[in-house]
Design a protein around this motif. Structure first.
Motif, PDB file in Angstrom:
ATOM      1  N   GLU A  11       0.854  -1.181   0.000  1.00 52.85           N
ATOM      2  CA  GLU A  11       0.000   0.000   0.000  1.00 52.85           C
ATOM      3  C   GLU A  11       0.898   1.240   0.000  1.00 52.85           C
ATOM      4  O   GLU A  11       1.815   1.342   0.810  1.00 52.85           O
ATOM      5  N   LEU A  12       0.642   2.144  -0.942  1.00 52.15           N
ATOM      6  CA  LEU A  12       1.443   3.366  -1.045  1.00 52.15           C
ATOM      7  C   LEU A  12       0.538   4.567  -0.823  1.00 52.15           C
ATOM      8  O   LEU A  12      -0.628   4.550  -1.199  1.00 52.15           O
ATOM      9  N   GLU A  13       1.125   5.634  -0.220  1.00 53.29           N
ATOM     10  CA  GLU A  13       0.336   6.834  -0.009  1.00 53.29           C
ATOM     11  C   GLU A  13       0.961   7.987  -0.796  1.00 53.29           C
ATOM     12  O   GLU A  13       2.181   8.141  -0.807  1.00 53.29           O
ATOM     13  N   CYS A  14       0.111   8.760  -1.462  1.00 50.38           N
ATOM     14  CA  CYS A  14       0.595   9.829  -2.324  1.00 50.38           C
ATOM     15  C   CYS A  14      -0.023  11.151  -1.867  1.00 50.38           C
ATOM     16  O   CYS A  14      -1.213  11.204  -1.556  1.00 50.38           O
ATOM     17  N   GLY A  15       0.807  12.210  -1.834  1.00 51.18           N
ATOM     18  CA  GLY A  15       0.340  13.498  -1.319  1.00 51.18           C
ATOM     19  C   GLY A  15      -0.427  14.311  -2.352  1.00 51.18           C
ATOM     20  O   GLY A  15      -0.707  13.829  -3.456  1.00 51.18           O
ATOM     21  N   VAL A  16      -0.752  15.532  -1.985  1.00 49.12           N
ATOM     22  CA  VAL A  16      -1.398  16.456  -2.922  1.00 49.12           C
ATOM     23  C   VAL A  16      -0.342  16.938  -3.924  1.00 49.12           C
ATOM     24  O   VAL A  16       0.858  16.708  -3.744  1.00 49.12           O
ATOM     25  N   TRP A  17      -0.761  17.603  -4.998  1.00 54.45           N
ATOM     26  CA  TRP A  17       0.190  18.170  -5.963  1.00 54.45           C
ATOM     27  C   TRP A  17       0.875  19.362  -5.311  1.00 54.45           C
ATOM     28  O   TRP A  17       0.233  20.345  -4.942  1.00 54.45           O
ATOM     29  N   SER A  18       2.193  19.242  -5.118  1.00 54.34           N
ATOM     30  CA  SER A  18       2.906  20.242  -4.335  1.00 54.34           C
ATOM     31  C   SER A  18       3.666  21.219  -5.232  1.00 54.34           C
ATOM     32  O   SER A  18       4.425  22.038  -4.749  1.00 54.34           O
ATOM     33  N   GLY A  19       3.500  21.055  -6.528  1.00 55.55           N
ATOM     34  CA  GLY A  19       4.260  21.906  -7.439  1.00 55.55           C
ATOM     35  C   GLY A  19       5.410  21.154  -8.064  1.00 55.55           C
ATOM     36  O   GLY A  19       5.982  21.570  -9.058  1.00 55.55           O
ATOM     37  N   GLN A  20       5.784  20.012  -7.482  1.00 62.08           N
ATOM     38  CA  GLN A  20       6.777  19.158  -8.145  1.00 62.08           C
ATOM     39  C   GLN A  20       6.437  17.678  -7.928  1.00 62.08           C
ATOM     40  O   GLN A  20       5.759  17.320  -6.965  1.00 62.08           O
ATOM     41  N   GLU A  21       6.933  16.854  -8.860  1.00 57.33           N
ATOM     42  CA  GLU A  21       6.589  15.423  -8.807  1.00 57.33           C
ATOM     43  C   GLU A  21       7.185  14.762  -7.572  1.00 57.33           C
ATOM     44  O   GLU A  21       8.304  15.067  -7.175  1.00 57.33           O
ATOM     45  N   GLN A  22       6.427  13.874  -6.979  1.00 54.73           N
ATOM     46  CA  GLN A  22       6.879  13.222  -5.750  1.00 54.73           C
ATOM     47  C   GLN A  22       6.563  11.742  -5.769  1.00 54.73           C
ATOM     48  O   GLN A  22       5.468  11.349  -6.177  1.00 54.73           O
ATOM     49  N   GLU A  23       7.512  10.948  -5.287  1.00 57.50           N
ATOM     50  CA  GLU A  23       7.258   9.506  -5.167  1.00 57.50           C
ATOM     51  C   GLU A  23       6.251   9.268  -4.048  1.00 57.50           C
ATOM     52  O   GLU A  23       6.306   9.905  -2.997  1.00 57.50           O
ATOM     53  N   CYS A  24       5.357   8.319  -4.266  1.00 55.93           N
ATOM     54  CA  CYS A  24       4.442   7.918  -3.195  1.00 55.93           C
ATOM     55  C   CYS A  24       5.226   7.050  -2.208  1.00 55.93           C
ATOM     56  O   CYS A  24       6.171   6.372  -2.592  1.00 55.93           O
ATOM     57  N   VAL A  25       4.839   7.075  -0.934  1.00 57.76           N
ATOM     58  CA  VAL A  25       5.609   6.331   0.060  1.00 57.76           C
ATOM     59  C   VAL A  25       4.818   5.136   0.596  1.00 57.76           C
ATOM     60  O   VAL A  25       3.600   5.157   0.679  1.00 57.76           O
ATOM     61  N   SER A  26       5.584   4.119   0.954  1.00 56.63           N
ATOM     62  CA  SER A  26       4.968   2.878   1.383  1.00 56.63           C
ATOM     63  C   SER A  26       4.393   2.990   2.793  1.00 56.63           C
ATOM     64  O   SER A  26       5.042   3.485   3.706  1.00 56.63           O
ATOM     65  N   VAL A  27       3.158   2.529   2.967  1.00 57.08           N
ATOM     66  CA  VAL A  27       2.625   2.417   4.319  1.00 57.08           C
ATOM     67  C   VAL A  27       2.478   0.950   4.706  1.00 57.08           C
ATOM     68  O   VAL A  27       2.265   0.608   5.857  1.00 57.08           O
ATOM     69  N   GLN A  28       2.570   0.077   3.712  1.00 58.66           N
ATOM     70  CA  GLN A  28       2.589  -1.353   3.991  1.00 58.66           C
ATOM     71  C   GLN A  28       3.314  -2.049   2.855  1.00 58.66           C
ATOM     72  O   GLN A  28       3.161  -1.678   1.697  1.00 58.66           O
ATOM     73  N   GLY A  29       4.117  -3.057   3.198  1.00 59.77           N
ATOM     74  CA  GLY A  29       4.774  -3.833   2.151  1.00 59.77           C
ATOM     75  C   GLY A  29       6.244  -3.513   2.116  1.00 59.77           C
ATOM     76  O   GLY A  29       6.972  -3.910   2.997  1.00 59.77           O
ATOM     77  N   PHE A  30       6.686  -2.729   1.105  1.00 55.87           N
ATOM     78  CA  PHE A  30       8.113  -2.472   0.941  1.00 55.87           C
ATOM     79  C   PHE A  30       8.684  -1.634   2.067  1.00 55.87           C
ATOM     80  O   PHE A  30       8.037  -0.692   2.511  1.00 55.87           O
TER      81      PHE A  30
END
Ligand code: HEC
Ligand code: HEC
Ligand code: HEC
Ligand code: HEC
Ligand code: HEC
Length: 383
Positions: free
Chosen positions: A364-383
């Protein structure tokens, strides 16, 4: 004839069942001929060819094997069906699931009552012919006499007789229902000489886990996701399985891309299924509806449009027994409602529930709002 037609239709497997078994010459003729009585000089400790008896001395192999799916190959899902199948079909099922001829004999005399005692894919099925032990290397002195080296133990050919339907088996969209060995042959792993054993038996271990094991499956699926100006961009691929991910028609993976509402509600917006989806009907017979499995080293991109202020989530759910518990078992329970023995019905119901329970969240990955630059989503479960 009608009976046979019904039976064949209802299963994952298809009519000319005898042709499903790819009888590897000599060592792997299935079913494996009965071992017969032990030679006169055999000491008592090694006359018993059951897995627990081997386990007295081969402690590690036995402990691993007991945890493996091979130890459970005479499963409720198999046994619950056998009663309703014709003799030839039962023989073909047992050839892979209870491959020793002695096991089959017991089915014919005891039926469902003896079912739980049938020998599964055990030590003897893979290692013993006429009481002689075979293995990856020769050993001159053991309590059970010399062990004969058989080079196939380190090659994928060893697994093929049960993990590949024969050339004569029916094909759907050009592929038999089970095609694991051929998928491997076409992959870079075959060219690099990376065998089934290299991945499934590291260090000679006998656990042989597969899609039911989240840790192994995590190594198979490559996944990354990025929050972009437009929304989400998800890359997924088969980076670690030496065959299609998944290889069989039963499992399915679902990749869900979801938005998170300002109130924190997770709102699924896109479900991408990774599976080979089959269908059967009276009119058309078997049909492949879709094959969205990932071949070795195959990658793909999913995108989802999102408003800039939306957070998002990417989740991968694995359902190893999906086609059986969703389609096959319910269809059989319905079709055989009037004729199934209560014991067989209970087994199929048990298999259905066990199938449902085997499902798990892989990542499970979590992704933020559009902050003005591209961002990797971060793992909340798994990796
Ligand atoms: C009384 C103890 C004992 C029992 C029971 C026994 N083995 Fe063995 N086995 C040995 C010993 C000792 C060796 C020699 C190699 C070693 O040290 O692992 C050996 C070697 C082997 C090898 C070759 C191992 C290698 O390292 O190449 C295989 C394969 C094997 N046994 C299979 C079996 C199977 C299958 C069974 C049951 C049907 C069984 N054995 C039962 C003691 C036993
Ligand atoms: C060529 C060998 C082969 C034949 C023949 C075969 N199977 Fe299987 N079966 C397998 C293998 C291998 C798997 C596991 C596949 C995987 O996970 O890739 C399997 C999986 C299953 C499963 C799902 C797992 C479980 O045990 O609950 C069931 C049920 C099953 N087979 C029933 C049958 C029945 C019934 C027949 C006869 C109509 C049959 N099989 C014939 C090799 C075979
Ligand atoms: C599905 C087939 C299969 C089953 C079931 C199986 N083995 Fe093996 N076994 C193998 C293969 C293949 C190897 C060679 C692995 C390698 O070297 O890469 C092996 C290797 C071995 C070895 C050699 C030493 C080692 O670990 O490399 C022993 C001893 C052994 N097995 C014993 C057993 C015993 C005891 C059981 C039952 C508890 C068992 N095996 C069940 C396929 C099997
Ligand atoms: C490069 C490593 C690798 C090789 C080589 C490999 N596998 Fe796998 N295998 C995996 C991984 C990782 C999984 C778990 C993900 C999945 O199910 O595809 C897996 C899963 C499985 C499964 C579970 C059922 C399913 O539908 O996926 C079976 C059965 C299997 N492998 C058999 C084999 C056989 C037989 C061979 C040789 C012909 C083989 N594998 C070669 C890595 C490998
Ligand atoms: C004698 C037949 C036979 C041989 C030989 C055999 N298998 Fe299997 N294997 C099966 C059957 C049957 C199943 C399905 C068991 C079940 O779920 O009912 C299975 C299941 C599996 C699974 C599935 C695990 C999961 O999570 O679903 C893996 C992985 C696997 N085998 C790997 C191997 C490898 C690697 C080899 C060769 C070293 C091998 N097998 C040799 C019959 C065999």
């Amino acid at each position: 004839m009608l009976q046979i037609a019904l039976v064949c239709s209802a299963f994952l497997l298809v009519c000319s069942l005898a042709s499903l078994v790819k009888g590897g010459a000599d060592y792997w003729s299935l079913p494996i001929p009965a071992q017969g009585p032990p030679p006169a000089e055999t000491i008592e400790l090694v006359a018993d060819l059951s897995a627990p008896a081997c386990g007295i001395c081969h402690v590690q192999q036995f402990a691993d094997w007991q945890e493996s799916w091979h130890a459970r190959s005479v499963s409720p899902g198999l046994l619950g069906q056998l009663d309703q199948l014709d003799g030839g079909t039962v023989l073909s099922c047992l050839a892979c699931h209870a491959p020793r001829e002695e096991a089959a004999a017991r089915w014919w005399t005891e039926g469902l009552k003896g079912g739980a005692g049938l020998a599964p894919v055990d030590c003897t099925a893979c290692h013993v012919r006429a009481h002689i032990r075979y293995g990856p290397r020769a050993r001159s002195f053991t309590p059970h006499g010399p062990v004969i080296a058989e080079s196939r133990f380190r090659k994928s050919d060893f697994c093929a007789p049960c993990h590949q339907f024969s050339e004569k088996a029916p094909r759907f969209n050009g592929k038999p229902l089970q095609d694991t060995y051929a998928e491997w042959r076409r992959s870079r792993y075959a060219k690099l000489d990376i065998s089934c054993q290299a991945c499934h038996m590291p260090g000679g271990r006998h656990r042989m886990s597969g899609i039911h094991d989240p840790e192994l499956t995590r190594r198979a699926l490559g996944l990354s996701a990025r929050r972009t100006a437009a929304g989400l961009e998800v890359h997924l691929g088969n980076q670690g399985a030496g065959h299609a991910l998944p290889t069989y028609v039963t499992p399915r993976l679902v990749v869900t891309l979801a938005g998170i509402t300002p109130e924190g509600m997770v709102e699924p917006l896109l479900n991408h299924v990774i599976a080979r989806q089959m269908e059967w009907s009276e009119e058309t017979g078997w049909r492949e509806l879709a094959d969205t499995r990932l071949l070795p080293d195959q990658w793909q991109t999913l995108t989802l449009a999102l408003p800039a202020e939306r957070r998002a989530r990417v989740k991968v759910q694995v359902d190893p027994g999906y086609d059986y518990h969703q389609r096959v078992y319910p269809a059989l329970l319905h079709r055989w409602a009037g004729v199934l023995e209560p014991a067989a019905r209970d087994l199929l119901e048990q298999a259905r529930l066990e199938g449902v329970a085997a499902s798990y969240t892989l990542i499970e990955l979590e992704c933020g709002v559009w902050s003005g630059q591209e961002q990797e989503c971060v793992s909340v479960q798994g990796f």
